[in-house]
Design a protein around this motif. Structure first.
Motif, PDB file in Angstrom:
ATOM      1  N   SER A  86       0.799  -1.271  -0.148  1.00 47.16           N
ATOM      2  CA  SER A  86      -0.225   0.157   0.039  1.00 47.16           C
ATOM      3  C   SER A  86       0.928   1.371   0.090  1.00 47.16           C
ATOM      4  O   SER A  86       1.778   1.330   0.751  1.00 47.16           O
ATOM      5  CB  SER A  86      -0.679   0.006   1.283  1.00 47.16           C
ATOM      6  N   LEU A  87       0.680   2.219  -0.938  1.00 49.26           N
ATOM      7  CA  LEU A  87       1.110   3.451  -0.781  1.00 49.26           C
ATOM      8  C   LEU A  87       0.992   4.369   0.427  1.00 49.26           C
ATOM      9  O   LEU A  87       1.793   5.049   0.911  1.00 49.26           O
ATOM     10  CB  LEU A  87       0.842   4.223  -2.151  1.00 49.26           C
ATOM     11  N   CYS A  88      -0.186   4.316   0.559  1.00 45.57           N
ATOM     12  CA  CYS A  88      -0.742   4.937   2.292  1.00 45.57           C
ATOM     13  C   CYS A  88      -2.207   4.524   2.427  1.00 45.57           C
ATOM     14  O   CYS A  88      -2.796   3.896   1.723  1.00 45.57           O
ATOM     15  CB  CYS A  88      -0.804   6.502   1.836  1.00 45.57           C
ATOM     16  N   THR A  89      -2.236   4.796   3.711  1.00 40.59           N
ATOM     17  CA  THR A  89      -3.709   4.388   4.113  1.00 40.59           C
ATOM     18  C   THR A  89      -4.304   5.521   4.560  1.00 40.59           C
ATOM     19  O   THR A  89      -3.823   6.456   5.501  1.00 40.59           O
ATOM     20  CB  THR A  89      -3.719   3.493   5.263  1.00 40.59           C
ATOM     21  N   TYR A 111      -3.049   1.756  -3.862  1.00 41.16           N
ATOM     22  CA  TYR A 111      -2.184   0.882  -4.699  1.00 41.16           C
ATOM     23  C   TYR A 111      -1.867   1.181  -5.982  1.00 41.16           C
ATOM     24  O   TYR A 111      -2.738   2.094  -6.541  1.00 41.16           O
ATOM     25  CB  TYR A 111      -2.867  -0.592  -4.564  1.00 41.16           C
ATOM     26  N   GLU A 112      -0.806   1.015  -6.413  1.00 36.62           N
ATOM     27  CA  GLU A 112      -0.469   1.343  -7.980  1.00 36.62           C
ATOM     28  C   GLU A 112      -0.468  -0.035  -8.754  1.00 36.62           C
ATOM     29  O   GLU A 112       0.109  -1.013  -8.563  1.00 36.62           O
ATOM     30  CB  GLU A 112       0.758   1.793  -7.880  1.00 36.62           C
ATOM     31  N   PHE A 113      -1.287  -0.040 -10.044  1.00 32.03           N
ATOM     32  CA  PHE A 113      -1.307  -0.991 -10.899  1.00 32.03           C
ATOM     33  C   PHE A 113      -1.023  -0.466 -12.404  1.00 32.03           C
ATOM     34  O   PHE A 113      -1.338   0.726 -12.557  1.00 32.03           O
ATOM     35  CB  PHE A 113      -2.557  -1.697 -10.805  1.00 32.03           C
ATOM     36  N   PHE A 114      -0.384  -1.483 -13.372  1.00 32.93           N
ATOM     37  CA  PHE A 114      -0.326  -1.172 -14.598  1.00 32.93           C
ATOM     38  C   PHE A 114      -1.418  -2.163 -15.324  1.00 32.93           C
ATOM     39  O   PHE A 114      -1.025  -3.425 -15.082  1.00 32.93           O
ATOM     40  CB  PHE A 114       1.066  -1.325 -15.079  1.00 32.93           C
ATOM     41  N   ALA A 115      -2.108  -1.867 -16.241  1.00 36.86           N
ATOM     42  CA  ALA A 115      -3.125  -2.730 -17.148  1.00 36.86           C
ATOM     43  C   ALA A 115      -2.323  -3.617 -17.836  1.00 36.86           C
ATOM     44  O   ALA A 115      -2.509  -4.817 -17.978  1.00 36.86           O
ATOM     45  CB  ALA A 115      -4.349  -1.780 -17.509  1.00 36.86           C
TER      46      ALA A 115
END
Length: 306
Positions: A86-89, A111-115
């Motif tokens: 997690s980048l932050c809460t 969160y960070e995702f790339f499709a």
């Protein structure tokens, strides 16, 4: 912004942490009468001192354990507040004016995702929020979560205004799914709507990342969910199936209302033109001004022990 007050929180004998609460006037009506409750926003829970984190988790888990079942106190902390990916809460608290106690909470991890694999570009990058909300019995079914959704949506759009921002959730309640069908501008899977295959594949990617398993002989977006409602009368839904709205029938057809099963949902908070998932640009309506005050926590004078 309007400064409400400062509260001092003593971290330990040697170090002090001061929490300043700042009123977010842009989200509240100019003149707010004294209401039964108010909101507080913690922008980055992970930045708080550990003992303050622990105290808040104890209070939130007390609410969670009466509304949902699945997590122990330790797994509640590890899964929702201590996830290393997690980048932050972020947390929204509803507190009563009479005693300043927490009655409702919502926590979101980012969160960070790339499709598309191996494509690192703004059009292929998606920030995905995910978390849970709980309320004491008195504050359930009062439209509170709709207000919190408006608050967190406005705050996230402001902070991540140049990013593709989506929200991932697992619905364990046919009523909440029905509500989404009636209120959300764009979400997947929506009753009577054919969504692109690329979005379903992306959701499955998120599911796997979060540890949600695929199930044999079930829709690809139906999964096991550890959290389930404490008080849920599924027999009434099944008995009156033919009288239910088509959206609820659709949810029941997918999940069977089986214990610990949920339907994965993906909603749009902010999306840019030309995104790789081909989600249409959505112009978010102006957030209605809240009739309750909201204050942001700002941590000051925090000196970690060396």
């Amino acid at each position: 912004m309007c400064i409400l007050a400062k509260i001092n929180y003593k971290m330990n004998i040697e170090n002090n942490c001061s929490i300043e609460k700042i009123q977010l006037c842009e989200l509240s009506m100019p003149e707010i009468s004294q209401k039964e409750y108010y909101f507080e926003y913690i922008k980055n829970f992970k930045s708080l001192p550990l003992d303050l984190q622990s105290s808040l988790i104890d209070q939130m888990y007390s609410i969670y354990s009466k509304a949902l079942k699945g997590f122990t106190r330790e797994s509640f902390f590890q899964s929702e507040f201590n996830n290393p990916t997690s980048l932050c809460t972020k947390i929204i608290l509803l507190k009563t004016t009479a005693d300043n106690s927490i009655k409702v909470f919502t926590e979101y991890n980012i969160y960070e995702f790339f499709a598309i694999p191996n494509l690192v570009s703004p059009s292929n990058k998606y920030l995905v929020s995910s978390g849970l909300s709980c309320a004491t019995q008195k504050f359930q079914r009062r439209g509170i979560f709709k207000k919190i959704k408006a608050i967190i949506g406005a705050l996230l759009r402001k902070e991540y205004q140049n990013n593709n921002l989506l929200h991932f959730d697992v619905s364990v309640n046919p009523i909440s799914y029905f509500s989404m069908c009636k209120s959300a501008s764009y979400f997947v899977p929506k009753y009577n709507f054919i969504h692109p295959e690329s979005i379903e594949k992306f959701m499955i990617k998120i599911m796997r990342s979060f540890g949600y398993p695929a199930l044999k002989d079930k829709h690809p977006l139906v999964t096991k969910e550890i959290n389930c409602l404490v008080d849920f009368d599924k027999k009434t839904f099944l008995k009156n199936y033919n009288l239910l709205p088509p959206e609820i029938k659709y949810y029941i057809d997918l999940t069977g209302l089986e214990d610990n099963l949920g339907l994965c949902l993906l909603t749009v908070i902010n999306i840019n033109e030309g995104n790789t998932l081909s989600i249409p640009r959505i112009i978010n309506k102006k957030i209605p001004m809240l009739d309750s005050a909201i204050y942001e926590w700002v941590v000051t004078n925090f000196k970690p022990k060396i």
